[in-house]
Write a protein that holds these residues in place. Sequence first.
Motif, mmCIF file in Angstrom:
data_model
loop_
_atom_site.group_PDB
_atom_site.id
_atom_site.type_symbol
_atom_site.label_atom_id
_atom_site.label_comp_id
_atom_site.label_asym_id
_atom_site.label_seq_id
_atom_site.Cartn_x
_atom_site.Cartn_y
_atom_site.Cartn_z
ATOM 1 N N ILE A 1 0.838 -1.198 0.000
ATOM 2 C CA ILE A 1 0.000 0.000 0.000
ATOM 3 C C ILE A 1 0.875 1.250 0.000
ATOM 4 N N ALA A 2 0.525 2.170 -0.902
ATOM 5 C CA ALA A 2 1.244 3.433 -0.990
ATOM 6 C C ALA A 2 0.286 4.566 -0.669
ATOM 7 N N ILE A 3 0.778 5.536 0.067
ATOM 8 C CA ILE A 3 -0.018 6.751 0.258
ATOM 9 C C ILE A 3 0.410 7.730 -0.819
ATOM 10 N N ASP A 4 -0.548 8.067 -1.649
ATOM 11 C CA ASP A 4 -0.304 8.899 -2.822
ATOM 12 C C ASP A 4 -0.450 10.375 -2.474
ATOM 13 N N ASP A 5 0.218 11.213 -3.260
ATOM 14 C CA ASP A 5 0.108 12.674 -3.119
ATOM 15 C C ASP A 5 0.388 13.126 -1.695
ATOM 16 N N PHE A 6 1.350 12.479 -1.063
ATOM 17 C CA PHE A 6 1.583 12.810 0.337
ATOM 18 C C PHE A 6 2.038 14.260 0.486
ATOM 19 N N GLY A 7 1.430 14.936 1.437
ATOM 20 C CA GLY A 7 1.782 16.326 1.693
ATOM 21 C C GLY A 7 0.754 17.300 1.139
ATOM 22 N N THR A 8 -0.203 16.808 0.360
ATOM 23 C CA THR A 8 -1.200 17.707 -0.213
ATOM 24 C C THR A 8 -2.557 17.582 0.474
ATOM 25 N N GLY A 9 -2.776 16.472 1.144
ATOM 26 C CA GLY A 9 -4.094 16.236 1.740
ATOM 27 C C GLY A 9 -4.208 16.928 3.072
ATOM 28 N N HIS A 10 -5.318 16.683 3.712
ATOM 29 C CA HIS A 10 -5.423 17.038 5.121
ATOM 30 C C HIS A 10 -4.555 15.971 5.738
ATOM 31 N N ARG B 1 4.411 15.839 -6.326
ATOM 32 C CA ARG B 1 5.366 16.534 -7.192
ATOM 33 C C ARG B 1 5.527 18.014 -6.857
ATOM 34 N N GLY B 2 4.571 18.574 -6.145
ATOM 35 C CA GLY B 2 4.705 19.963 -5.702
ATOM 36 C C GLY B 2 5.983 20.180 -4.910
ATOM 37 N N VAL C 1 8.798 7.383 -2.451
ATOM 38 C CA VAL C 1 8.779 7.490 -3.904
ATOM 39 C C VAL C 1 8.573 8.970 -4.219
ATOM 40 N N ALA C 2 9.490 9.569 -4.955
ATOM 41 C CA ALA C 2 9.315 10.973 -5.338
ATOM 42 C C ALA C 2 8.635 11.025 -6.698
ATOM 43 N N GLU D 1 18.919 17.607 -11.742
ATOM 44 C CA GLU D 1 19.234 18.247 -10.442
ATOM 45 C C GLU D 1 18.305 17.701 -9.358
ATOM 46 N N GLN D 2 17.029 17.597 -9.718
ATOM 47 C CA GLN D 2 16.063 17.070 -8.744
ATOM 48 C C GLN D 2 16.407 15.624 -8.413
#
Length: 278
Positions: A175-184, A202-203, A233-234, A241-242
Amino acid sequence: AALLGATVGMLIALLSAYMLYTRLRPGKEILTAIKREQFYVVYQPVVNAKSLKVSGVEVLMRWKHPTAGEIPPDAFIHFAEAQQLIIPLTLHLFRLIARDAPVLKTLLPEGSKLGINIAPGHLHAESFADDIHAFSRSLPQHHFSIVLEITERDMLRYTEVTKLFEWLRTEGYEIAIDDFGTGHSALIYLERFTLDYLKIDRGFVNAIGTETVTSPVLDAVLMLAKRLNMLTVAEGVETPEQARWLREHGVHFMQGYYFSRPMTLEQFVNWQVPSFDA
Ligand code: C2E
Ligand code: CA
Ligand code: CA
Ligand code: CA
């Protein structure tokens, strides 16, 4: 006059959204589109940050509409959800992947990960366990490892499904948590469940190299993942550079246009793995 202009602008925007909506009649059209094979899938490689070898793919859905053209998934997934059509749509996706699987098997070594986005409307359904098992059985046996990607946003709807996550993991799904950092923030859940991957939105990746000091949030997310024993996973890696920054900071996997755009099966067959410079 400015106010009038803004009001008129808003009305026009509303009207065109409505026209698009009625033209597409998304609910009915999704079922028709399934029948007429207007949906297809693309595969985006995910690379191991250390070896820079392909570790698997994420599967992304596409809709080629006969009159509206290519409709992005961000536009149709939530319609499908709202119209209770996410299950037939995901089952169709499973069939498309199963159809590609014999060829995918020749392109991806044993143990490769197959990332599938799962919408909450399906995960919550009673049929989910049977559906995911049937999908798993439709693939070449013991070749792929299925990773279920669930967005952080949707995690909040799972207070009652700790058991489901545990069960899925004992059955061998990751199981992966997607879009981490954008949700509540789903932080509270991370402590409660053991999950496998954190997909960094990706933000955050975007900010690398453009700001003099990189995001303190990104640093914190990486530290958090480490403490929780989760692999990172980025997403949306677009420049060398990234990629370099992420490798140096211990990110485990990377995905993005720098490595490859999402590809149809045919493009994937003809894809030459470039030697990445990172
Ligand atoms: P996601 O799961 O976060 O998928 C990653 C998105 O980032 C994809 O957009 C991908 O094409 C895009 N992307 C990958 N690398 C880069 C990059 O380097 N730069 C930029 N700017 N973008 C990159 P896509 O395919 O348009 O999908 C959008 C979202 O729609 C997905 O976000 C996912 O949440 C949803 N989605 C797509 N396919 C499915 C599906 O089969 N089922 C469900 N439930 N949702 C899906
Ligand atoms: Ca995803
Ligand atoms: Ca994502
Ligand atoms: Ca997304």
